[in-house]
Structures are given as C-alpha cells and as structure tokens.
Design an enzyme around this catalytic site. Structure first.
Site, PDB file in Angstrom:
ATOM      1  N   LYS A   1     -13.141   4.654  -3.603  1.00  0.00           N
ATOM      2  CA  LYS A   1     -13.445   3.220  -3.733  1.00  0.00           C
ATOM      3  C   LYS A   1     -12.297   2.499  -4.439  1.00  0.00           C
ATOM      4  CE  LYS A   1     -15.390  -0.765  -3.766  1.00  0.00           C
ATOM      5  NZ  LYS A   1     -16.722  -1.109  -4.255  1.00  0.00           N
TER       6      LYS A   1
ATOM      7  N   LYS B   1     -12.336  -5.888 -12.951  1.00  0.00           N
ATOM      8  CA  LYS B   1     -12.871  -4.661 -13.551  1.00  0.00           C
ATOM      9  C   LYS B   1     -12.448  -3.440 -12.748  1.00  0.00           C
ATOM     10  CE  LYS B   1     -16.675  -3.237 -12.271  1.00  0.00           C
ATOM     11  NZ  LYS B   1     -17.212  -2.282 -11.246  1.00  0.00           N
TER      12      LYS B   1
ATOM     13  N   SER C   1     -19.366   0.636  -8.637  1.00  0.00           N
ATOM     14  CA  SER C   1     -17.918   0.877  -8.659  1.00  0.00           C
ATOM     15  C   SER C   1     -17.510   1.181 -10.097  1.00  0.00           C
ATOM     16  CB  SER C   1     -17.163  -0.346  -8.139  1.00  0.00           C
ATOM     17  OG  SER C   1     -17.399  -0.544  -6.765  1.00  0.00           O
TER      18      SER C   1
END
Length: 308
Positions: free
Chosen positions: A172, A240, A97
């Site tokens: 995503k 994150k 990711s």
C-alpha cells in the site's frame, strides 16, 4: 465456516465496504464513533454494536478500517478491545493504511492471545469501495488468507496475498508513492497547460488515452476541472501515508528523493489550512508558485470522483 463478521470503522471507505459484506450475505456487526454511520449501515441489515467488546465477543472475523495505527492499536489492545475480549482463533484483518512495522507488531501481539492477523489495505477510493471492486493487498499466512478469501471477494476485485505480515502494508505504501507523485505531476502539468491558454477539459480529452493517461488522471482530473475538492482522500491522510513511507524507507536504507519533495508539498497544504480537502487540492501549491489560478471551463460537464 465463518458465521459472523465484525467491521470497526465506517468512514468514507469503511461504510460502503461493510454494506457490500452485508449484501454478499455475511452476518455483519458494525461499530463506529459516528453513530449516524452505524445507523446507515444498520439500515442495510448490519447489526449495530455500541462497543468493540461486543464485536469481539460475537464475531469470528473482525475487520478494522481506521485512520491511523494509534486508532488500530486502541481498538485491538484497549481494555474493551479485541485482544482481551475476543475468542481464541479469531481472525483480525486490518484494512487501514499503516506502516509495515505496525502491522508486524499487531500480528505478533495478537499471537499472544491465540488470534490470527492479516494486514490488508486497499486502493481504489470511494467509487470502488461502493462498487466492491477495490484492489486489496494482503500480508499474512496463506492458509488464513484462503480462509477469509470470500470476505475479500465481497469488497474487492484484485486480491493478492503479497507475502508475510507487513507486506500488505508495504504494498500500500508503494501504491501511495506512485499515487502521490502522479498527483503532483498532474497538478504541475495542469497549471502549465492552463497558463499556456489550454482549457483543462480539452487537455484531458487530448491526453487521457495516451501514455500519460492513468487511473489517477481519470479519478482526479474531473475534480480539478470542476474545482471540487471535497474528499475523497484527505490531504492529511495522504500526508500520514507519506510519513509512513519515509519511516519505512529509512529503516530499509532506500532513498526516496522525489517522494520526499512531494511529501513537503502536502505539508505546505496542511500548513495553509487545507488538511481536510481532497488530496487533488495540492494543485493549489503549484497555482501559488505560478501566480495563476486554474479556471473552471464554462462548458465543463465532468462529474466529481473520489480518492485513489
């Protein structure tokens, strides 16, 4: 014909994903800084490799599943990395990711080495990684996607090429917006219900089949009920992702007021020492605000689940 597949990054998600590749019949070479994880995958028939250079030299397709873009960059472009040691026409699939900008940068840099690239992050958490039913969002050229479709099918159920380089990563991030906001809404509702005198197992039974029900609720409500905050998806990783969301949104000129608020909730949990806990632990933030700790029901029989 694809002969050898490399898999770099055998964490919570990467280990079961690589095992599914092996069990699907792919000649799979694996690497990780955690040698115990490498040994566990090797027991299923994977070939252990000590360096990225070894994987680069041997494999036609190389998958990376790593915590951050910095880790991916080092694996791809370090001295012993894929770019400098791999063969022309190698297909690199980054399933980490990262931001769309990072994915496009990786794709363009690998072109200089005559290598091809797909960004293909996943959703579904550890249970779906184990079952091989992940949702996989892919960005990149359609012909490259079609060439490795059988690899994706060994790991996932819903596999969609959403567009060019970077769009898989953007998809995503959109997923993470929805998951993160839903986690916050679920946590807020649980604290409200608990302080109202409702046991959370009864709340779940009452509402999970209604409009509020979702995959996030089904995966995370049992963890909240059992107060099982072993990851799963760690708070620090979710944070994150939300930082990447914020950066990408700023570049596009897209305001994200609700996402920004939820990101600060995750930041508060990290500041209070909970970075390594499952992201469902953000209920702790709402408990502190309400001065109320949600109690585990005495008759609870729910099983723990993992990240979405």
């Amino acid at each position: 014909m694809i002969v050898k597949v490399g898999f770099i990054g055998l964490g919570i998600m990467g280990k079961p994903m690589s095992i599914n590749l092996i069990q699907a019949g792919f000649d799979t070479y694996v690497s990780d800084i955690n040698m115990k994880a490498v040994e566990e995958v090797a027991a299923y028939g994977g070939t252990p490799c000590k360096t990225n250079k070894e994987i680069a030299e041997k494999c036609d397709v190389i998958i990376t599943m790593l915590p951050t873009a910095q880790h991916v960059e080092k694996v791809l472009f370090g001295e012993d990395g894929i770019a400098q040691n791999g063969n022309p026409n190698t297909i690199v699939i980054d399933m980490s990711s990262v931001s769309p900008e990072d994915s496009r940068l990786f794709a363009n840099r690998l072109k200089e080495y005559n290598m091809r690239f797909l960004d293909a992050p996943v959703s579904g958490g550890e249970p779906m990684a184990i079952d091989g039913t992940l949702s996989i969002m892919v960005g990149g050229e359609e012909d490259v996607f079609n060439e490795v479709l059988s690899i994706f099918q060994a790991m996932g159920k819903s596999i969609v090429n959403v567009g060019g380089h970077g769009t898989g990563s953007a998809a995503k991030l959109a997923n993470q917006i929805m998951v993160s906001i839903h986690l916050a809404a679920l946590s807020e509702a649980c604290v409200f219900a608990s302080k109202s005198g409702i046991q959370l197992n009864k709340l779940y039974e009452a509402i999970h089949c209604g409009l509020a029900g979702s995959a996030v609720m089904d995966a995370k409500m049992p963890k909240i009920i059992e107060r099982d905050f072993e990851p799963g998806g760690r708070i620090e990783i979710n944070f994150k992702d939300l930082n990447n969301v914020q950066s990408a949104a700023n570049a596009l000129g897209v305001p994200l007021p609700v996402t920004h608020l939820v990101k600060e909730i995750f930041s508060s949990e990290i500041a209070n020492g909970h970075a390594k806990k499952d992201h469902s632990h953000i209920i702790n933030y709402f408990e502190r605000m309400a001065n109320h700790r949600v109690q585990r029901p005495n008759n609870s029989t729910y099983k723990s689940s993992a990240n979405v």
